[in-house]
Write a protein that holds these residues in place. Structure first.
Motif, PDB file in Angstrom:
ATOM      1  N   UNK A 103       4.870  10.945   3.166  1.00 37.10           N
ATOM      2  CA  UNK A 103       3.598  10.675   2.497  1.00 37.10           C
ATOM      3  C   UNK A 103       3.788   9.396   1.688  1.00 37.10           C
ATOM      4  N   UNK A 104       3.072   8.347   2.075  1.00 40.94           N
ATOM      5  CA  UNK A 104       3.240   7.051   1.427  1.00 40.94           C
ATOM      6  C   UNK A 104       2.045   6.657   0.578  1.00 40.94           C
ATOM      7  N   UNK A 105       1.911   5.357   0.390  1.00 46.49           N
ATOM      8  CA  UNK A 105       0.821   4.831  -0.414  1.00 46.49           C
ATOM      9  C   UNK A 105      -0.177   4.063   0.424  1.00 46.49           C
ATOM     10  N   UNK A 106      -1.314   3.739  -0.189  1.00 45.46           N
ATOM     11  CA  UNK A 106      -2.370   2.994   0.501  1.00 45.46           C
ATOM     12  C   UNK A 106      -2.341   1.504   0.176  1.00 45.46           C
ATOM     13  N   UNK A 107      -1.581   1.119  -0.845  1.00 51.50           N
ATOM     14  CA  UNK A 107      -1.637  -0.254  -1.349  1.00 51.50           C
ATOM     15  C   UNK A 107      -1.279  -1.336  -0.354  1.00 51.50           C
ATOM     16  N   UNK A 108      -0.431  -1.021   0.620  1.00 49.84           N
ATOM     17  CA  UNK A 108      -0.024  -2.041   1.595  1.00 49.84           C
ATOM     18  C   UNK A 108      -0.880  -2.045   2.852  1.00 49.84           C
ATOM     19  N   UNK A 117      -4.421  -4.133   0.289  1.00 51.78           N
ATOM     20  CA  UNK A 117      -5.307  -3.501  -0.680  1.00 51.78           C
ATOM     21  C   UNK A 117      -4.839  -3.741  -2.116  1.00 51.78           C
ATOM     22  N   UNK A 118      -3.534  -3.695  -2.352  1.00 54.45           N
ATOM     23  CA  UNK A 118      -3.038  -3.855  -3.721  1.00 54.45           C
ATOM     24  C   UNK A 118      -3.175  -5.290  -4.235  1.00 54.45           C
ATOM     25  N   UNK A 119      -3.514  -6.234  -3.347  1.00 55.94           N
ATOM     26  CA  UNK A 119      -3.704  -7.628  -3.755  1.00 55.94           C
ATOM     27  C   UNK A 119      -5.175  -7.997  -3.889  1.00 55.94           C
ATOM     28  N   UNK A 120      -6.055  -7.036  -3.750  1.00 57.69           N
ATOM     29  CA  UNK A 120      -7.490  -7.318  -3.857  1.00 57.69           C
ATOM     30  C   UNK A 120      -7.952  -7.212  -5.304  1.00 57.69           C
ATOM     31  N   UNK A 121      -9.010  -7.941  -5.659  1.00 55.67           N
ATOM     32  CA  UNK A 121      -9.548  -7.844  -7.022  1.00 55.67           C
ATOM     33  C   UNK A 121      -9.984  -6.412  -7.332  1.00 55.67           C
ATOM     34  N   UNK A 122      -9.693  -5.966  -8.502  1.00 61.30           N
ATOM     35  CA  UNK A 122     -10.101  -4.634  -8.913  1.00 61.30           C
ATOM     36  C   UNK A 122      -9.064  -3.553  -8.682  1.00 61.30           C
ATOM     37  N   UNK A 123      -7.994  -3.890  -7.955  1.00 63.34           N
ATOM     38  CA  UNK A 123      -6.943  -2.893  -7.780  1.00 63.34           C
ATOM     39  C   UNK A 123      -6.275  -2.661  -9.133  1.00 63.34           C
ATOM     40  N   UNK A 125      -4.088  -2.534 -12.188  1.00 61.03           N
ATOM     41  CA  UNK A 125      -2.809  -3.161 -12.480  1.00 61.03           C
ATOM     42  C   UNK A 125      -1.722  -2.135 -12.764  1.00 61.03           C
ATOM     43  N   UNK A 126      -2.102  -1.029 -13.422  1.00 63.15           N
ATOM     44  CA  UNK A 126      -1.102  -0.032 -13.785  1.00 63.15           C
ATOM     45  C   UNK A 126      -0.526   0.695 -12.579  1.00 63.15           C
ATOM     46  N   UNK A 127      -1.220   0.612 -11.437  1.00 59.75           N
ATOM     47  CA  UNK A 127      -0.761   1.286 -10.225  1.00 59.75           C
ATOM     48  C   UNK A 127       0.070   0.350  -9.343  1.00 59.75           C
ATOM     49  N   UNK A 128       0.015  -0.954  -9.614  1.00 56.99           N
ATOM     50  CA  UNK A 128       0.683  -1.923  -8.742  1.00 56.99           C
ATOM     51  C   UNK A 128       2.183  -1.682  -8.580  1.00 56.99           C
ATOM     52  N   UNK A 129       2.936  -1.367  -9.647  1.00 56.39           N
ATOM     53  CA  UNK A 129       4.367  -1.111  -9.450  1.00 56.39           C
ATOM     54  C   UNK A 129       4.635   0.014  -8.453  1.00 56.39           C
ATOM     55  N   UNK A 130       3.823   1.061  -8.511  1.00 54.95           N
ATOM     56  CA  UNK A 130       3.978   2.159  -7.564  1.00 54.95           C
ATOM     57  C   UNK A 130       3.597   1.714  -6.156  1.00 54.95           C
TER      58      UNK A 130
END
Length: 210
Positions: A103-108, A117-123, A125-130
């Motif tokens: 089970x992974x993440x959606x950010x990539x 997705x993690x590089x789009x505006x509005x993502x 910031x506190x979730x970016x490290x994860x």
């Protein structure tokens, strides 16, 4: 099917465990604190173990037809995810388990503009490290020689009910007609166990959303 699951006490892992039991699988749940597994069933065995210990991973996954990892690091300890991924790969290889589903993440996942997705505006910031840790873990998994599958949720995962109705994608965010990307934890679990029952994404990633 004989299935071992790590992280079965979290919100996602617990729902996957319910789905596995509902479908008649024989499950071994490996957790840090067995008292947190509330379910009791003759087809469920609960063991205390440490995902960071590849020897234990190998012991608990030996002979399993599938291994599921629903592990998620605590905020501030995101880098532990990389250690856990390496330990899982080593343990599954040594235990000769048939496959590993993570089970992974959606950010990539890629958006329509070919931006993660993690590089789009509005993502957030506190979730970016994860999100970055999940992306790195996916890279480690993709370079391994085991039979792996990486499952990304939709951009938003909710506590909604299981409907059994969802769409499947691979490396891109799946969105509805309004541009929203959501999935309930129940349907996420259903899609994961569907993949166990009928493998479609060996050594690849997939995602689900409405």
């Amino acid at each position: 099917m004989k299935v071992a699951i790590f992280g079965a006490t979290g919100a996602i892992g617990k729902t996957i465990l319910w789905e596995l039991m509902d479908r008649g699988h024989e499950v071994t749940a490996i957790v840090r604190d067995p008292s947190k597994v509330e379910m009791k069933h003759e087809r469920l065995r609960v063991e205390q173990g440490d995902l960071l210990n590849p020897d234990q991973v190998a012991d608990f996954t030996a002979g399993q037809e599938a291994v599921v990892s629903a592990y998620g690091p605590k905020f501030g300890s995101e880098e532990e995810l990389l250690e856990v991924t390496r330990s899982l790969i080593e343990g599954v290889r040594r235990g000769k388990a048939a496959r590993l589903v993570v089970v992974g993440g959606a950010g990539s996942l890629l958006t329509d503009s070919n931006v993660m997705l993690m590089d789009t505006p509005g993502f957030p910031e506190e979730v970016k490290p994860l999100a970055m840790a999940h992306a790195d873990a996916y890279g480690i998994l993709a370079e391994s020689d085991i039979n792996w599958t990486y499952m990304s949720p939709a951009a938003t995962i909710t506590t909604g009910q299981r409907t059994g109705q969802f769409r499947i994608g691979m490396n891109r965010v799946v969105t509805d007609d309004l541009g929203e990307s959501t999935i309930s934890v129940g349907d996420f679990a259903a899609a994961l166990v569907d993949e166990l029952d009928d493998p479609q994404f060996i050594q690849s990633r997939f995602t689900v959303a409405y």
